[in-house]
Write a protein that holds these residues in place. Structure first.
Motif, PDB file in Angstrom:
ATOM      1  N   ARG A 132      35.599 -34.892  73.867  1.00 60.23           N
ATOM      2  CA  ARG A 132      35.712 -34.475  75.275  1.00 60.23           C
ATOM      3  C   ARG A 132      37.036 -33.748  75.496  1.00 60.23           C
ATOM      4  NH1 ARG A 132      35.250 -38.960  79.896  1.00 60.23           N
ATOM      5  NH2 ARG A 132      37.465 -39.226  79.453  1.00 60.23           N
TER       6      ARG A 132
ATOM      7  N   ARG B  47      33.743 -39.682  70.906  1.00 58.04           N
ATOM      8  CA  ARG B  47      33.373 -39.018  72.172  1.00 58.04           C
ATOM      9  C   ARG B  47      34.612 -38.631  72.982  1.00 58.04           C
ATOM     10  NH1 ARG B  47      28.084 -42.607  74.102  1.00 58.04           N
ATOM     11  NH2 ARG B  47      26.945 -42.272  72.172  1.00 58.04           N
TER      12      ARG B  47
ATOM     13  N   ASN C 106      24.358 -46.866  75.624  1.00 59.56           N
ATOM     14  CA  ASN C 106      24.262 -45.399  75.533  1.00 59.56           C
ATOM     15  C   ASN C 106      24.502 -44.946  74.096  1.00 59.56           C
ATOM     16  OD1 ASN C 106      24.118 -42.661  75.893  1.00 59.56           O
ATOM     17  ND2 ASN C 106      26.094 -42.484  76.936  1.00 59.56           N
ATOM     18  N   ASN C 107      23.406 -45.041  73.300  1.00 62.11           N
ATOM     19  CA  ASN C 107      23.450 -44.521  71.932  1.00 62.11           C
ATOM     20  C   ASN C 107      22.806 -43.138  71.987  1.00 62.11           C
ATOM     21  OD1 ASN C 107      23.605 -44.229  69.219  1.00 62.11           O
ATOM     22  ND2 ASN C 107      22.067 -45.768  68.704  1.00 62.11           N
ATOM     23  N   ASP C 108      21.473 -43.119  72.094  1.00 63.04           N
ATOM     24  CA  ASP C 108      20.784 -41.843  72.333  1.00 63.04           C
ATOM     25  C   ASP C 108      20.802 -41.584  73.845  1.00 63.04           C
ATOM     26  OD1 ASP C 108      18.840 -39.614  71.765  1.00 63.04           O
ATOM     27  OD2 ASP C 108      17.621 -40.884  73.080  1.00 63.04           O
ATOM     28  N   LEU C 109      21.305 -40.421  74.241  1.00 63.28           N
ATOM     29  CA  LEU C 109      21.522 -40.134  75.666  1.00 63.28           C
ATOM     30  C   LEU C 109      20.237 -40.204  76.483  1.00 63.28           C
ATOM     31  CD1 LEU C 109      23.564 -39.349  77.845  1.00 63.28           C
ATOM     32  CD2 LEU C 109      23.246 -36.964  77.213  1.00 63.28           C
TER      33      LEU C 109
ATOM     34  N   GLU D 296      32.382 -44.794  67.781  1.00 69.10           N
ATOM     35  CA  GLU D 296      31.649 -43.722  68.468  1.00 69.10           C
ATOM     36  C   GLU D 296      32.378 -43.348  69.775  1.00 69.10           C
ATOM     37  OE1 GLU D 296      29.238 -41.745  67.666  1.00 69.10           O
ATOM     38  OE2 GLU D 296      28.829 -40.884  69.662  1.00 69.10           O
TER      39      GLU D 296
ATOM     40  N   PRO E 288      33.334 -48.793  79.706  1.00 63.86           N
ATOM     41  CA  PRO E 288      34.573 -48.288  79.105  1.00 63.86           C
ATOM     42  C   PRO E 288      34.621 -46.772  79.187  1.00 63.86           C
ATOM     43  CG  PRO E 288      33.478 -49.843  77.653  1.00 63.86           C
ATOM     44  CD  PRO E 288      32.517 -49.535  78.763  1.00 63.86           C
ATOM     45  N   SER E 289      35.822 -46.236  79.269  1.00 59.03           N
ATOM     46  CA  SER E 289      36.008 -44.791  79.324  1.00 59.03           C
ATOM     47  C   SER E 289      35.397 -44.132  78.089  1.00 59.03           C
ATOM     48  CB  SER E 289      37.518 -44.521  79.360  1.00 59.03           C
ATOM     49  OG  SER E 289      37.756 -43.150  79.399  1.00 59.03           O
ATOM     50  N   GLY E 290      34.622 -43.080  78.310  1.00 55.02           N
ATOM     51  CA  GLY E 290      34.028 -42.330  77.202  1.00 55.02           C
ATOM     52  C   GLY E 290      32.636 -42.794  76.830  1.00 55.02           C
ATOM     53  N   SER E 291      32.140 -43.845  77.507  1.00 54.51           N
ATOM     54  CA  SER E 291      30.822 -44.356  77.121  1.00 54.51           C
ATOM     55  C   SER E 291      29.682 -43.498  77.660  1.00 54.51           C
ATOM     56  CB  SER E 291      30.663 -45.805  77.554  1.00 54.51           C
ATOM     57  OG  SER E 291      30.963 -45.907  78.901  1.00 54.51           O
ATOM     58  N   GLY E 292      29.992 -42.550  78.532  1.00 48.82           N
ATOM     59  CA  GLY E 292      28.958 -41.628  78.996  1.00 48.82           C
ATOM     60  C   GLY E 292      28.550 -41.840  80.438  1.00 48.82           C
ATOM     61  N   LYS E 293      29.335 -42.637  81.128  1.00 50.62           N
ATOM     62  CA  LYS E 293      29.023 -42.991  82.519  1.00 50.62           C
ATOM     63  C   LYS E 293      28.922 -41.761  83.422  1.00 50.62           C
ATOM     64  CE  LYS E 293      32.576 -44.709  83.835  1.00 50.62           C
ATOM     65  NZ  LYS E 293      33.822 -45.373  84.056  1.00 50.62           N
ATOM     66  N   SER E 294      29.902 -40.866  83.375  1.00 46.60           N
ATOM     67  CA  SER E 294      29.865 -39.691  84.271  1.00 46.60           C
ATOM     68  C   SER E 294      28.655 -38.808  83.969  1.00 46.60           C
ATOM     69  CB  SER E 294      31.123 -38.836  84.127  1.00 46.60           C
ATOM     70  OG  SER E 294      32.250 -39.626  84.197  1.00 46.60           O
ATOM     71  N   THR E 295      28.354 -38.638  82.682  1.00 50.07           N
ATOM     72  CA  THR E 295      27.199 -37.820  82.273  1.00 50.07           C
ATOM     73  C   THR E 295      25.915 -38.421  82.847  1.00 50.07           C
ATOM     74  OG1 THR E 295      28.373 -37.412  80.193  1.00 50.07           O
ATOM     75  CG2 THR E 295      26.025 -36.867  80.240  1.00 50.07           C
TER      76      THR E 295
HETATM   77  P1  ADP Z   1      32.817 -41.517  80.862  1.00 51.55           P
HETATM   78  O1  ADP Z   1      32.506 -40.947  82.206  1.00 51.55           O
HETATM   79  O2  ADP Z   1      32.171 -42.852  80.645  1.00 51.55           O
HETATM   80  O3  ADP Z   1      34.282 -41.532  80.546  1.00 51.55           O
HETATM   81  P2  ADP Z   1      31.569 -39.055  79.802  1.00 51.55           P
HETATM   82  O4  ADP Z   1      30.279 -39.003  80.556  1.00 51.55           O
HETATM   83  O5  ADP Z   1      32.642 -38.114  80.162  1.00 51.55           O
HETATM   84  O6  ADP Z   1      32.135 -40.570  79.752  1.00 51.55           O
HETATM   85  O7  ADP Z   1      31.207 -38.912  78.243  1.00 51.55           O
HETATM   86  C1  ADP Z   1      32.216 -38.839  77.249  1.00 51.55           C
HETATM   87  C2  ADP Z   1      31.845 -37.721  76.255  1.00 51.55           C
HETATM   88  O8  ADP Z   1      30.745 -38.166  75.460  1.00 51.55           O
HETATM   89  C3  ADP Z   1      31.414 -36.427  76.941  1.00 51.55           C
HETATM   90  O9  ADP Z   1      31.916 -35.338  76.218  1.00 51.55           O
HETATM   91  C4  ADP Z   1      29.870 -36.513  76.886  1.00 51.55           C
HETATM   92  O10 ADP Z   1      29.290 -35.216  76.845  1.00 51.55           O
HETATM   93  C5  ADP Z   1      29.619 -37.276  75.585  1.00 51.55           C
HETATM   94  N1  ADP Z   1      28.416 -38.144  75.585  1.00 51.55           N
HETATM   95  C6  ADP Z   1      27.923 -38.874  76.601  1.00 51.55           C
HETATM   96  N2  ADP Z   1      26.828 -39.572  76.212  1.00 51.55           N
HETATM   97  C7  ADP Z   1      26.628 -39.272  74.895  1.00 51.55           C
HETATM   98  C8  ADP Z   1      25.653 -39.687  73.920  1.00 51.55           C
HETATM   99  N3  ADP Z   1      24.665 -40.532  74.187  1.00 51.55           N
HETATM  100  N4  ADP Z   1      25.783 -39.189  72.668  1.00 51.55           N
HETATM  101  C9  ADP Z   1      26.798 -38.345  72.366  1.00 51.55           C
HETATM  102  N5  ADP Z   1      27.737 -37.909  73.235  1.00 51.55           N
HETATM  103  C10 ADP Z   1      27.663 -38.377  74.503  1.00 51.55           C
END
Ligand code: ADP
Ligand code: 5GP
Length: 194
Positions: A141, A137, A172-175, A133, A16-23
């Motif tokens: 963002r 996020r 993706n709870n703790d990065l 959560e 899902p969008s915002g779950s941290g995939k791109s990071t």
């Molecule tokens: P996606 O690509 O899935 O849409 P992003 O990688 O852009 O998500 O992450 C969404 C936001 O959450 C960003 O601002 C990122 O820095 C933050 N984020 C990612 N992983 C975590 C995490 N484990 N805990 C807290 N914040 C996170």
């Protein structure tokens, strides 16, 4: 497509969008440079910090429709109100050369990949700890309007119901923990290749 589908590995990340995939993907690509990332075409507006040709190829809707007509996409889908598509030519070339490729797709794209590549496509679901959560996020963002964030959250509720349909699931709870889990899964998929 006509290329040899036995070469290279197909790693699909769906979340899902915002779950941290791109990071997570950004870090993964730094650690495993041999893993090529497919750059999709999209009609969504470019975000600050994104680069055309790196994050996506940003194109207008009529150009996207022309590419659909010309059969340029291996798969394409409407996601959160915009179009996204995977370039057939890129995938053909990379797979023919035996390269492993990483794809960042929505659930529709991952279903298309499963149909096309079968078990060769290894699909990893990145699960957010909770919808609350996820909302935090996306708000933090600050790249989408409130209206778009609401659409993404509605879609997330539906996408999370699919979390057990894939080969692997990483929460993706703790990065740092999530990154180590993802790395371990991807290294397993790549075998001795990475
Ligand atoms: P996606 O690509 O899935 O849409 P992003 O990688 O852009 O998500 O992450 C969404 C936001 O959450 C960003 O601002 C990122 O820095 C933050 N984020 C990612 N992983 C975590 C995490 N484990 N805990 C807290 N914040 C996170
Ligand atoms: P974003 O706009 O946040 O970059 O991406 C929105 C969604 O579109 C994400 O779920 C992402 O995985 C998905 N997506 C990106 N590229 C493609 C693609 O080529 N095909 C499909 N089906 N989904 C994509």
């Amino acid at each position: 497509m006509t290329q040899d589908k036995s070469k290279g590995n197909i790693v699909v990340i769906v979340a899902p969008s915002g779950s941290g995939k791109s990071t997570l993907i950004k870090r993964l690509r730094q650690e495993i440079p041999s893993l090529k990332e497919s750059v999709s075409h999209t009609t969504r507006p470019i975000r600050p910090g994104e680069v055309d040709g790196v994050n996506y190829f940003y194109i207008a809707k009529d150009e996207f429709e022309q590419k659909v007509e010309s059969d340029d996409f291996l798969e394409w889908a409407k996601v959160h109100g915009n179009y996204y598509g995977t370039s057939k030519q890129f995938v053909d070339n990379e797979i023919a050369n035996g390269h492993s490729i990483l794809f960042d797709l929505d659930v529709q794209g991952s279903d298309s990949f499963r149909n096309y590549f079968g078990e060769k496509a290894k699909i990893i679901f990145i699960q957010p700890p909770s919808i609350e959560e996820l909302e935090k996020r996306l708000m933090a963002r600050d790249t989408e309007s409130l209206e778009v964030i609401q659409i993404r959250l509605e879609n997330a509720r539906r996408e999370i119901t699919r979390k057990d349909d894939y080969d692997y699931c990483v929460v993706n709870n703790d990065l740092e923990t999530a990154y180590q889990d993802l790395l371990s899964v991807v290294l397993t998929i790549l075998g001795g290749e990475a």
